[in-house]
Design an enzyme around this catalytic site. Structure first.
Site, PDB file in Angstrom:
ATOM      1  CD  GLU A  57      -3.831   6.363  10.490  1.00  0.00           C
ATOM      2  OE1 GLU A  57      -3.730   7.436  10.517  1.00  0.00           O
ATOM      3  OE2 GLU A  57      -4.603   5.589  10.123  1.00  0.00           O
ATOM      4  CG  ASP A  58      -1.796   1.676  10.366  1.00  0.00           C
ATOM      5  OD1 ASP A  58      -2.527   1.968  11.316  1.00  0.00           O
ATOM      6  OD2 ASP A  58      -2.130   1.798   9.266  1.00  0.00           O
ATOM      7  CG  ASP A  77      -3.721   7.002   2.215  1.00  0.00           C
ATOM      8  OD1 ASP A  77      -3.703   5.900   1.986  1.00  0.00           O
ATOM      9  OD2 ASP A  77      -4.399   7.372   3.369  1.00  0.00           O
ATOM     10  CG  HIS A  83       0.775   7.095   3.784  1.00  0.00           C
ATOM     11  ND1 HIS A  83       1.259   6.181   2.897  1.00  0.00           N
ATOM     12  CD2 HIS A  83      -0.585   6.755   4.414  1.00  0.00           C
ATOM     13  CE1 HIS A  83       0.121   5.544   2.774  1.00  0.00           C
ATOM     14  NE2 HIS A  83      -0.847   5.760   3.465  1.00  0.00           N
ATOM     15  CG  ASP A  84      -0.920   4.071   6.500  1.00  0.00           C
ATOM     16  OD1 ASP A  84      -1.639   5.133   6.972  1.00  0.00           O
ATOM     17  OD2 ASP A  84      -1.481   3.511   5.485  1.00  0.00           O
ATOM     18  CG  HIS A  95      -1.583   1.483   1.435  1.00  0.00           C
ATOM     19  ND1 HIS A  95      -2.435   2.042   0.541  1.00  0.00           N
ATOM     20  CD2 HIS A  95      -1.681   2.032   2.476  1.00  0.00           C
ATOM     21  CE1 HIS A  95      -2.851   3.066   0.980  1.00  0.00           C
ATOM     22  NE2 HIS A  95      -2.586   3.248   2.339  1.00  0.00           N
TER      23      HIS A  95
HETATM   24  N1  LIG Z   1      -9.370  -0.300   0.644  1.00  0.00           N
HETATM   25  C1  LIG Z   1      -8.717  -1.247   1.502  1.00  0.00           C
HETATM   26  N2  LIG Z   1      -8.376  -0.598   2.512  1.00  0.00           N
HETATM   27  C2  LIG Z   1      -7.327  -1.478   3.458  1.00  0.00           C
HETATM   28  C3  LIG Z   1      -7.277  -2.950   3.185  1.00  0.00           C
HETATM   29  N3  LIG Z   1      -6.372  -3.360   4.089  1.00  0.00           N
HETATM   30  C4  LIG Z   1      -6.015  -2.117   5.055  1.00  0.00           C
HETATM   31  N4  LIG Z   1      -6.839  -1.114   4.472  1.00  0.00           N
HETATM   32  C5  LIG Z   1      -6.815   0.177   5.345  1.00  0.00           C
HETATM   33  O1  LIG Z   1      -8.098   0.034   6.102  1.00  0.00           O
HETATM   34  C6  LIG Z   1      -8.510   1.636   5.985  1.00  0.00           C
HETATM   35  C7  LIG Z   1      -9.863   1.877   5.717  1.00  0.00           C
HETATM   36  O2  LIG Z   1     -10.590   0.857   6.668  1.00  0.00           O
HETATM   37  P1  LIG Z   1     -11.416   1.625   7.609  1.00  0.00           P
HETATM   38  O3  LIG Z   1     -12.118   0.842   8.444  1.00  0.00           O
HETATM   39  O4  LIG Z   1     -12.136   2.911   6.924  1.00  0.00           O
HETATM   40  O5  LIG Z   1     -10.312   2.344   8.783  1.00  0.00           O
HETATM   41  P2  LIG Z   1      -9.862   1.745  10.048  1.00  0.00           P
HETATM   42  O6  LIG Z   1      -8.487   1.172   9.588  1.00  0.00           O
HETATM   43  O7  LIG Z   1      -9.418   2.787  10.834  1.00  0.00           O
HETATM   44  O8  LIG Z   1     -10.372   0.848  10.523  1.00  0.00           O
HETATM   45  C8  LIG Z   1      -7.414   2.597   4.913  1.00  0.00           C
HETATM   46  O9  LIG Z   1      -6.334   3.212   6.024  1.00  0.00           O
HETATM   47  P3  LIG Z   1      -5.559   4.341   5.701  1.00  0.00           P
HETATM   48  O10 LIG Z   1      -4.694   4.126   4.827  1.00  0.00           O
HETATM   49  O11 LIG Z   1      -5.034   4.805   6.922  1.00  0.00           O
HETATM   50  O12 LIG Z   1      -6.544   5.487   5.004  1.00  0.00           O
HETATM   51  P4  LIG Z   1      -7.988   6.085   5.517  1.00  0.00           P
HETATM   52  O13 LIG Z   1      -9.126   5.076   4.984  1.00  0.00           O
HETATM   53  O14 LIG Z   1      -7.858   6.498   6.784  1.00  0.00           O
HETATM   54  O15 LIG Z   1      -8.044   7.343   4.577  1.00  0.00           O
HETATM   55  C9  LIG Z   1      -6.803   1.131   4.283  1.00  0.00           C
HETATM   56  O16 LIG Z   1      -5.314   1.571   3.997  1.00  0.00           O
HETATM   57  C10 LIG Z   1      -7.849  -3.313   1.813  1.00  0.00           C
HETATM   58  O17 LIG Z   1      -7.533  -4.724   1.830  1.00  0.00           O
HETATM   59  N5  LIG Z   1      -8.319  -2.708   1.272  1.00  0.00           N
HETATM   60 MN   LIG Z   2      -2.742   4.714   3.906  1.00  0.00          MN
END
Ligand SMILES: Nc1nc2c(ncn2[C@@H]2O[C@H](COP(=O)(O)OP(=O)(O)O)[C@@H](OP(=O)(O)OP(=O)(O)O)[C@H]2O)c(=O)[nH]1
Ligand SMILES: [Mn+2]
Length: 179
Positions: free
Chosen positions: A65-66, A122, A61-62, A35
């Site tokens: 956070e992660d 993102d 960027h993550d 990602h």
């Molecule tokens: N579409 C998708 N997303 C996935 C997958 N695996 C992990 N993610 C991550 O999950 C986040 C979106 O899921 P949510 O349920 O909205 O957020 P959460 O992680 O806080 O629970 C994204 O975080 P983020 O990058 O921090 O972005 P943002 O949603 O906070 O903007 C994304 O990168 C996947 O298989 N598909």
């Molecule tokens: Mn991200």
């Protein structure tokens, strides 16, 4: 020795180590590092942005956070500009999920240009990922809600990178979501 190429390798190596035990939520449990690498690649390849700090911030960027990474660690290793961009795109994990989602919408317009580029890429990556396959446990409604929420965030990011915004607009249009 500190060429951009060397810096970028150092950065992607750092991110890969930090995310080494993480997987995406897709059924194949893709390595998480795909990602951030993909986000940086969208910025360079599709956004036409070659700024080294923006690309480094995209790769990182993550991490805060992660993973166990701190902003102090990023600043010491990659400098204050990269650390600040990552800070701008990092959710406050002490808030509830609902408040974090609301904050992203409210803060989008007040971010620096550099952070806006990372946020656009993102969202573009994650929306494409949702079109590719549904994360384990997500319903079709949850997927659609993510598109609607992402469109609210992207509204605040407009006027930053035409190519990325055009691609996002097309994805929202396909979902019947008005930007
Ligand atoms: N579409 C998708 N997303 C996935 C997958 N695996 C992990 N993610 C991550 O999950 C986040 C979106 O899921 P949510 O349920 O909205 O957020 P959460 O992680 O806080 O629970 C994204 O975080 P983020 O990058 O921090 O972005 P943002 O949603 O906070 O903007 C994304 O990168 C996947 O298989 N598909
Ligand atoms: Mn991200």
């Amino acid at each position: 020795m500190n060429s951009d190429a060397v810096l970028l390798l150092e950065t992607v190596h750092f991110a890969a180590e930090k995310h080494r035990n993480q997987r995406r939520k897709d059924p194949e449990a893709t390595p998480y590092i795909n990602h951030p690498i993909g986000v940086a690649r969208i910025i360079s390849h599709e956004g036409g942005v070659a700024n080294i700090e923006v690309l480094q911030a995209a790769l990182l960027h993550d991490t805060v956070e992660d993973t166990d990474t701190s902003f102090a660690e990023l600043e010491a290793k990659f400098g204050p500009i990269v650390a600040r961009i990552v800070q701008e795109v990092t959710d406050d994990k002490s808030l509830s999920k609902q408040d974090r989602k609301r904050q992203q919408v409210e803060h989008a317009a007040h971010c620096s240009r550099q952070a806006k580029v990372v946020k656009l890429a993102d969202k573009l990556y994650n929306l494409r990922d949702l079109n590719r396959c549904t994360p384990s446990g997500w319903t079709a409604e949850r997927v659609q809600e993510y598109f609607v929420w992402a469109s609210e965030v992207v509204k605040g990011l407009r006027g930053t990178n035409y190519a990325l915004e055009e691609r996002l607009e097309e994805l929202f249009r396909q979902r019947g979501v008005q930007l």
